[in-house]
Design an enzyme around this catalytic site. Structure first.
Site, PDB file in Angstrom:
ATOM      1  N   VAL A   1     -13.668 -18.220  -5.659  1.00  0.00           N
ATOM      2  CA  VAL A   1     -12.610 -17.243  -5.945  1.00  0.00           C
ATOM      3  C   VAL A   1     -12.702 -16.820  -7.404  1.00  0.00           C
ATOM      4  O   VAL A   1     -12.761 -17.667  -8.297  1.00  0.00           O
ATOM      5  CB  VAL A   1     -11.215 -17.852  -5.678  1.00  0.00           C
TER       6      VAL A   1
ATOM      7  N   HIS B   1      -7.103  -5.722  -0.424  1.00  0.00           N
ATOM      8  CA  HIS B   1      -6.047  -4.718  -0.335  1.00  0.00           C
ATOM      9  C   HIS B   1      -5.018  -5.073   0.742  1.00  0.00           C
ATOM     10  O   HIS B   1      -5.263  -4.871   1.929  1.00  0.00           O
ATOM     11  CB  HIS B   1      -6.619  -3.330  -0.066  1.00  0.00           C
TER      12      HIS B   1
ATOM     13  N   ASP C   1     -14.730 -22.336  -6.832  1.00  0.00           N
ATOM     14  CA  ASP C   1     -14.216 -22.409  -5.458  1.00  0.00           C
ATOM     15  C   ASP C   1     -14.508 -21.127  -4.679  1.00  0.00           C
ATOM     16  O   ASP C   1     -13.949 -20.894  -3.615  1.00  0.00           O
ATOM     17  CB  ASP C   1     -12.701 -22.659  -5.485  1.00  0.00           C
TER      18      ASP C   1
ATOM     19  N   ASP D   1     -16.974 -16.661 -10.601  1.00  0.00           N
ATOM     20  CA  ASP D   1     -16.110 -17.689 -10.012  1.00  0.00           C
ATOM     21  C   ASP D   1     -15.682 -18.753 -11.031  1.00  0.00           C
ATOM     22  O   ASP D   1     -14.486 -19.044 -11.182  1.00  0.00           O
ATOM     23  CB  ASP D   1     -16.863 -18.264  -8.793  1.00  0.00           C
TER      24      ASP D   1
ATOM     25  N   SER E   1       0.842  -1.189   0.000  1.00  0.00           N
ATOM     26  CA  SER E   1       0.000   0.000   0.000  1.00  0.00           C
ATOM     27  C   SER E   1       0.887   1.252   0.000  1.00  0.00           C
ATOM     28  O   SER E   1       1.726   1.390  -0.872  1.00  0.00           O
ATOM     29  CB  SER E   1      -0.960  -0.033   1.195  1.00  0.00           C
TER      30      SER E   1
ATOM     31  N   ASP F   1     -12.614 -19.038 -14.262  1.00  0.00           N
ATOM     32  CA  ASP F   1     -11.201 -19.412 -14.173  1.00  0.00           C
ATOM     33  C   ASP F   1     -10.992 -20.924 -14.246  1.00  0.00           C
ATOM     34  O   ASP F   1      -9.878 -21.419 -14.117  1.00  0.00           O
ATOM     35  CB  ASP F   1     -10.572 -18.836 -12.896  1.00  0.00           C
TER      36      ASP F   1
ATOM     37  N   ASP G   1      -8.551  -6.116  -5.107  1.00  0.00           N
ATOM     38  CA  ASP G   1      -8.243  -4.974  -4.237  1.00  0.00           C
ATOM     39  C   ASP G   1      -9.395  -3.965  -4.283  1.00  0.00           C
ATOM     40  O   ASP G   1      -9.843  -3.580  -5.361  1.00  0.00           O
ATOM     41  CB  ASP G   1      -6.940  -4.309  -4.709  1.00  0.00           C
TER      42      ASP G   1
HETATM   43 CA    CA Z   1     -12.833 -19.752  -9.217  1.00  0.00          CA
END
Ligand code: CA
Ligand code: NAG
Ligand code: NAG
Ligand code: NAG
Ligand code: NAG
Ligand code: NAG
Ligand code: NAG
Ligand code: NAG
Ligand code: NAG
Ligand code: NAG
Ligand code: NAG
Ligand code: NAG
Ligand code: NAG
Length: 582
Positions: free
Chosen positions: A279, A493, A277, A270, A203, A273, A447
């Site tokens: 994410v 962040h 999961d 999600d 940062s 990718d 972030d």
């Molecule tokens: Ca994912």
């Protein structure tokens, strides 16, 4: 010529003491004898009488995602120096590892927000790795005094010395003094042993790291710069974009509506990718493929919530909320993510990635009117109030009459005023590269305070400026030999993202940088750690920009793929300005 008193003292003790233990070196007299000479930096005087030293044995390194919680032993050294001709006093603190654990390393660490240091939080990471680790108080009065507290002498009167100390000078002096102090203390000044010098920060601390790499090519052998708060004026004014969008579109989304839109974004994006999961490792594919309109009409509900000042930014109390996502709410979020532009539609800056929590957009519930209202981002408001208007304020009282064009004017005012102190985007790193320096730059893909694309833009600026005659692939490869950027999936962040518990965090980066610098072990990918969730404690590889992660399924490591369409989403033409924005 007469020897200065302290030099003759050194001559005396060197013949007497056989210091090899922590207790031997951790005395005021040994520390005083190890202080650099004043000519280490033109125009400073080190105060020998200010030395404080105490041995700290077998304490826990403490809670941090940045280094393991192991037991450490060190000498806690504090001393001060002044700048000749100024009536100032700058305090430095160094954690010195026990001689048996010292590994010829020095580490400067930085701060966050308007703090130039992180207190004692980052120092143990140096000791763990056999480094003397330092912080500075910047001359602001105490280690706990922040730059913003000393920036104004009075309304309208900038205190320039702290501005430049905060901008870059403080960390440089910390490093130059710290390196020589380390050499003296461990008797490596006159040997062939190399002292490796490092920097670590995130940062504001990331910006401080870049302030050194850009200006002082031979100061550091390696730097870890996380989510740097550079391109300072664009960055800080951008914090007000969400509020001005709300005001301009005339809609202040209830917190639960924002939360619902975020949740649905995470859910929808999600799988892009290749791994479902929770994410969003490919926010670029989210940007390309997800239509926020699909959330319109979805019902949401949230329980009442008391005020919470323990989190940042603090949240006011909320009533219980029930409703459905509105077209207006989606329009606000779409405009926020689209990023800053002026009234003619020319681009001023860019925003957070979809999947980042919409912290700047947070509204406040008015219990008198029972309505959701504007809540001005203090991060943006303080910058404009204190650093542009030069008023002793921590926020703006109102955004009345503030338009998209006002934001552009503010960016330009801050950019021109602080170009040589805070902006920190000088793109020619030739001296650092020639000296053999390495940079490990990382940024959370989600972030919510510093746009992830801000780091991509700087990497791209360095690539273009330093390798103008090469193809994209050749220059990217050349740059990656010494400067790598890692976008970390599911990271917020400078911290793990609570909305993506299976996300990664680049824990324990320092050994990675050390291996790269000292052993030439190139981090082709970066270790990311699951700090929570189903795989807590396990590591997974993070791809180096411009390669992007793509999972093959069933928990396998990601492939790092080249995807032009995705790469292009990270690059912006800031055509609101006639000069380049690096
Ligand atoms: Ca994912
Ligand atoms: C440095 O050298 C002096 C003189 O030989 C010795 O007294 C001292 O213990 C040495 N320091 C360390 C850390 O080894
Ligand atoms: C610190 O821990 C080490 C290893 O466990 C032990 O040998 C030593 O006595 C301890 N020192 C103190 C001062 O407790
Ligand atoms: C760190 O280790 C100490 C003891 O070694 C323990 O008391 C403490 O709870 C640990 N902290 C964390 C966050 O794991
Ligand atoms: C380090 O020294 C300073 C100044 O003497 C003191 O305030 C601080 O508590 C010390 N820290 C530790 C861990 O001993
Ligand atoms: C700014 O305001 C703070 C808090 O009200 C006060 O402590 C400080 O002295 C003021 N600084 C100046 C330069 O006026
Ligand atoms: C969003 O998701 C979080 C985590 O699953 C959940 O706690 C929260 O209630 C959700 N918010 C809404 C508005 O659905
Ligand atoms: C989203 O819906 C609005 C109407 O609410 C419409 O004007 C807009 O074109 C839609 N955008 C997309 C990308 O579908
Ligand atoms: C919100 O809706 C839920 C489910 O329909 C209901 O249980 C709850 O009482 C409602 N809360 C409010 C504040 O209307
Ligand atoms: C906004 O503009 C109006 C009209 O020019 C003016 O009366 C008002 O004082 C302005 N408000 C602020 C806070 O500047
Ligand atoms: C790029 O090519 C031009 C023209 O051939 C040359 O003048 C310039 O020095 C080159 N720049 C670099 C950095 O190699
Ligand atoms: C650049 O390299 C990638 C593989 O890393 C490749 O897919 C792409 O085609 C290359 N681009 C050019 C222009 O050669
Ligand atoms: C990266 O993670 C692996 C697996 O946990 C570990 O073996 C390795 O030591 C780590 N590398 C570094 C540099 O920390």
């Amino acid at each position: 010529m007469r020897l200065p008193l302290w030099l003759s003292f050194l001559a005396t003790i060197t013949g007497v003491i056989q210091a090899a233990t922590l207790q031997d070196v951790c005395t005021s007299s040994y520390i005083q004898a190890s202080l650099p000479q004043n000519n280490i930096i033109l125009g400073i005087t080190i105060d020998h009488s200010s030395v404080q030293a105490n041995a700290v044995t077998n304490i826990s390194a403490g809670t941090s995602n940045d280094y393991p919680n192991v037991t450490i032993t060190f000498c806690n050294v504090t001393f001060a120096y002044s700048h000749n001709g100024r009536n100032d006093r700058v305090q430095l603190r160094y954690y010195v590892p026990a001689p048996s654990n010292f590994k010829n390393r020095y580490l400067s660490t930085g701060g966050g927000g308007y703090a130039i240091n992180s207190g004692a939080r980052m120092l143990p990471g140096g000791v763990v790795n056999g480094a003397v680790a330092g912080i500075t108080d910047g001359g602001f009065g105490a280690f706990t005094t922040n730059f913003n507290q000393v920036f104004l002498l009075a309304n309208g009167a900038i205190n320039y010395q702290p501005l430049y100390m905060f901008g870059y000078q403080g960390i440089q002096e910390l490093t130059v003094i710290g390196k020589q102090f380390t050499k003296n203390l461990f008797n490596i000044s006159n040997s062939n042993t190399k002292l490796y010098a490092y920097y670590q920060g995130c940062s504001e601390g990331g910006r401080e790291g870049w302030s050194q790499v850009q200006r002082f090519g031979d100061e550091l052998d390696g730097a870890i710069t996380g989510a740097p708060a550079f391109r300072f004026s664009h960055q800080q004014v951008q914090h007000l974009w969400s509020n001005v969008v709300e005001q301009t579109l005339g809609y202040y989304p209830p917190s639960c509506e924002l939360d619902k839109i975020l949740n649905e974004t995470l859910k929808a994006c999600d799988p892009y990718d290749g791994k479902t999961d929770g994410v969003v490792a490919r926010t670029d594919l989210c940007k390309l493929n997800f239509n926020l309109n699909s959330t319109i009409g979805m019902p949401y509900s949230c329980p009442a919530q008391p005020a919470n000042s323990m989190i940042f930014p603090a949240t006011p109390p909320y009533p219980a909320q029930n409703g459905t996502v509105t077209a207006q709410g989606v329009a606000v979020v779409r405009e926020i993510i689209d990023g800053m532009h002026d009234l003619e539609g020319q681009r001023v800056y860019f925003s957070y990635q979809p999947s980042a929590s919409l912290a700047d957009a947070q509204t406040a519930y008015n219990t008198q009117t029972n309505k959701w209202e504007l809540s001005i981002s203090g991060l943006g408001g303080q910058f404009v109030g204190e650093y542009l208007y030069l008023l002793n304020e921590t926020n703006l009282p109102t955004l009345a009459n503030v338009t998209y064009d006002t934001l552009k004017e503010w960016v330009t005012l801050g950019w021109t005023r602080y170009e040589d102190s805070l902006q920190t985007t000088w793109p020619d790193l030739t001296p650092f590269n020639v000296a053999g320096g390495k940079v490990l730059h990382y940024h959370g893909e989600s972030d919510n305070s510093i746009p992830t694309a801000s780091s991509v833009r700087y990497w791209e600026s360095v690539r273009q400026v330093m390798y103008p005659n090469m193809t994209y692939n050749a220059s990217a490869a050349a740059l990656k030999e010494w400067y790598k950027l890692f976008l970390v999936p599911g990271m917020a962040h400078c911290s793990p993202d609570p909305h993506q518990p299976n996300g990664l965090y680049p824990s324990n980066n320092l050994p990675t940088l050390i291996n790269w610098v000292e052993q030439n072990v190139e981090p082709v990918t970066l270790n990311g750690t699951h700090t929570s969730g189903q795989m807590a404690g396990q590591t997974e590889q993070v791809c180096a920009w411009p390669l992007r992660p793509l999972y093959g399924g069933n928990g396998a490591a990601p492939q790092c793929v080249y995807d032009q369409k995705s790469i292009d989403t990270w690059h912006y033409d800031l055509n609101a300005f006639k000069v380049p924005v690096y």
